[in-house]
Design a protein around this motif. Structure first.
Motif, PDB file in Angstrom:
ATOM      1  N   LYS A 182      -8.337   9.436   3.287  1.00 35.81           N
ATOM      2  CA  LYS A 182      -8.243  10.880   3.039  1.00 35.81           C
ATOM      3  C   LYS A 182      -9.636  11.484   2.899  1.00 35.81           C
ATOM      4  CE  LYS A 182      -3.844  12.219   2.097  1.00 35.81           C
ATOM      5  NZ  LYS A 182      -3.204  13.471   2.350  1.00 35.81           N
ATOM      6  N   GLU A 183     -10.597  10.687   2.400  1.00 39.11           N
ATOM      7  CA  GLU A 183     -11.970  11.175   2.240  1.00 39.11           C
ATOM      8  C   GLU A 183     -12.585  11.511   3.602  1.00 39.11           C
ATOM      9  OE1 GLU A 183     -10.630   9.118  -1.210  1.00 39.11           O
ATOM     10  OE2 GLU A 183     -10.871   8.256   0.770  1.00 39.11           O
ATOM     11  N   TYR A 184     -12.358  10.646   4.593  1.00 39.19           N
ATOM     12  CA  TYR A 184     -12.901  10.915   5.930  1.00 39.19           C
ATOM     13  C   TYR A 184     -12.211  12.134   6.536  1.00 39.19           C
ATOM     14  CZ  TYR A 184     -14.864  10.247  10.535  1.00 39.19           C
ATOM     15  OH  TYR A 184     -15.544  10.442  11.720  1.00 39.19           O
ATOM     16  N   LEU A 185     -10.902  12.233   6.346  1.00 37.08           N
ATOM     17  CA  LEU A 185     -10.166  13.409   6.821  1.00 37.08           C
ATOM     18  C   LEU A 185     -10.759  14.675   6.217  1.00 37.08           C
ATOM     19  CD1 LEU A 185      -7.755  14.948   8.127  1.00 37.08           C
ATOM     20  CD2 LEU A 185      -6.496  14.436   6.024  1.00 37.08           C
ATOM     21  N   GLN A 186     -10.980  14.691   4.906  1.00 43.43           N
ATOM     22  CA  GLN A 186     -11.525  15.869   4.235  1.00 43.43           C
ATOM     23  C   GLN A 186     -12.930  16.200   4.751  1.00 43.43           C
ATOM     24  OE1 GLN A 186      -9.805  18.015   2.434  1.00 43.43           O
ATOM     25  NE2 GLN A 186      -8.053  16.668   2.777  1.00 43.43           N
ATOM     26  N   PHE A 187     -13.729  15.174   5.025  1.00 42.93           N
ATOM     27  CA  PHE A 187     -15.062  15.391   5.580  1.00 42.93           C
ATOM     28  C   PHE A 187     -14.968  16.085   6.945  1.00 42.93           C
ATOM     29  CE2 PHE A 187     -18.339  13.786   8.522  1.00 42.93           C
ATOM     30  CZ  PHE A 187     -19.436  14.414   7.970  1.00 42.93           C
ATOM     31  N   LEU A 196     -12.436  17.837   8.169  1.00 43.35           N
ATOM     32  CA  LEU A 196     -11.900  19.190   7.990  1.00 43.35           C
ATOM     33  C   LEU A 196     -12.975  20.153   7.491  1.00 43.35           C
ATOM     34  CD1 LEU A 196      -8.391  18.416   6.455  1.00 43.35           C
ATOM     35  CD2 LEU A 196      -8.923  19.079   8.819  1.00 43.35           C
ATOM     36  N   GLU A 197     -13.847  19.684   6.613  1.00 39.05           N
ATOM     37  CA  GLU A 197     -14.953  20.515   6.136  1.00 39.05           C
ATOM     38  C   GLU A 197     -15.912  20.843   7.282  1.00 39.05           C
ATOM     39  OE1 GLU A 197     -17.532  22.839   4.179  1.00 39.05           O
ATOM     40  OE2 GLU A 197     -15.564  22.233   3.439  1.00 39.05           O
ATOM     41  N   SER A 256     -14.533  23.697   9.261  1.00 36.00           N
ATOM     42  CA  SER A 256     -14.094  24.822   8.434  1.00 36.00           C
ATOM     43  C   SER A 256     -14.432  26.201   9.016  1.00 36.00           C
ATOM     44  CB  SER A 256     -14.658  24.698   7.018  1.00 36.00           C
ATOM     45  OG  SER A 256     -16.076  24.769   7.042  1.00 36.00           O
ATOM     46  N   THR A 268      -5.282  22.387  11.537  1.00 40.84           N
ATOM     47  CA  THR A 268      -4.271  21.735  10.717  1.00 40.84           C
ATOM     48  C   THR A 268      -4.235  20.258  11.075  1.00 40.84           C
ATOM     49  OG1 THR A 268      -2.532  22.299  12.303  1.00 40.84           O
ATOM     50  CG2 THR A 268      -2.845  23.821  10.458  1.00 40.84           C
ATOM     51  N   TYR A 269      -3.515  19.503  10.281  1.00 44.54           N
ATOM     52  CA  TYR A 269      -3.372  18.077  10.564  1.00 44.54           C
ATOM     53  C   TYR A 269      -1.993  17.611  10.129  1.00 44.54           C
ATOM     54  CZ  TYR A 269      -3.947  17.045   5.609  1.00 44.54           C
ATOM     55  OH  TYR A 269      -3.773  16.989   4.259  1.00 44.54           O
ATOM     56  N   ASP A 288     -10.810   5.800  10.699  1.00 40.79           N
ATOM     57  CA  ASP A 288     -11.979   6.577  10.257  1.00 40.79           C
ATOM     58  C   ASP A 288     -12.943   6.891  11.400  1.00 40.79           C
ATOM     59  OD1 ASP A 288     -11.105   6.922   7.681  1.00 40.79           O
ATOM     60  OD2 ASP A 288     -12.201   5.210   6.887  1.00 40.79           O
TER      61      ASP A 288
END
Length: 111
Positions: free
Chosen positions: A5-10, A12-13, A16, A22-23, A45
């Motif tokens: 989830k950390e890589y996903l959030q990176f 997505l940021e 931005s 979306t995912y 990842d």
């Protein structure tokens, strides 16, 4: 190996600046959508995108990777740290991405 989830959030940021990113989680990985169209996904990842002509010509180096066994090859995005590059990559790809098929409505059978 599932993606974090950390890589996903990176990722997505990094995206931005774009509207309508979306995912959807899919078997431990993440499918990435841009304005309703599938652009690619995060697999092990790694950010992989569909091999459109515009993406191939836009990327400085093109590396093909398989997201999972028996899947079609996709392009590995190595410049995930470059926010401007990622934003422009998704923009140049958009028109070539297939339009999603309309969802069929389930018809209920009357007995």
């Amino acid at each position: 190996m599932a993606s974090s989830k950390e890589y996903l959030q990176f990722v997505l940021e990094q995206l931005s600046e774009l509207q309508e990113i979306t995912y959807r989680a899919m078997m431990g990985e993440f499918i990435i959508y841009y304005r309703g169209k599938i652009v690619g996904g995060i697999y092990d990842d790694r950010l992989l995108v569909k091999p459109t002509k515009s993406a191939i010509s836009y990327m400085p180096t093109v590396t093909y990777e398989i997201p999972y066994e028996n899947a079609k090859e996709m392009l590995l995005v190595e410049e995930v740290d470059n926010k401007d590059f990622l934003t422009e990559l998704f923009d140049v790809m958009y028109d070539e991405l297939p339009t999603p098929k309309p969802k069929k409505k389930n018809k209920q059978l009357l007995v």
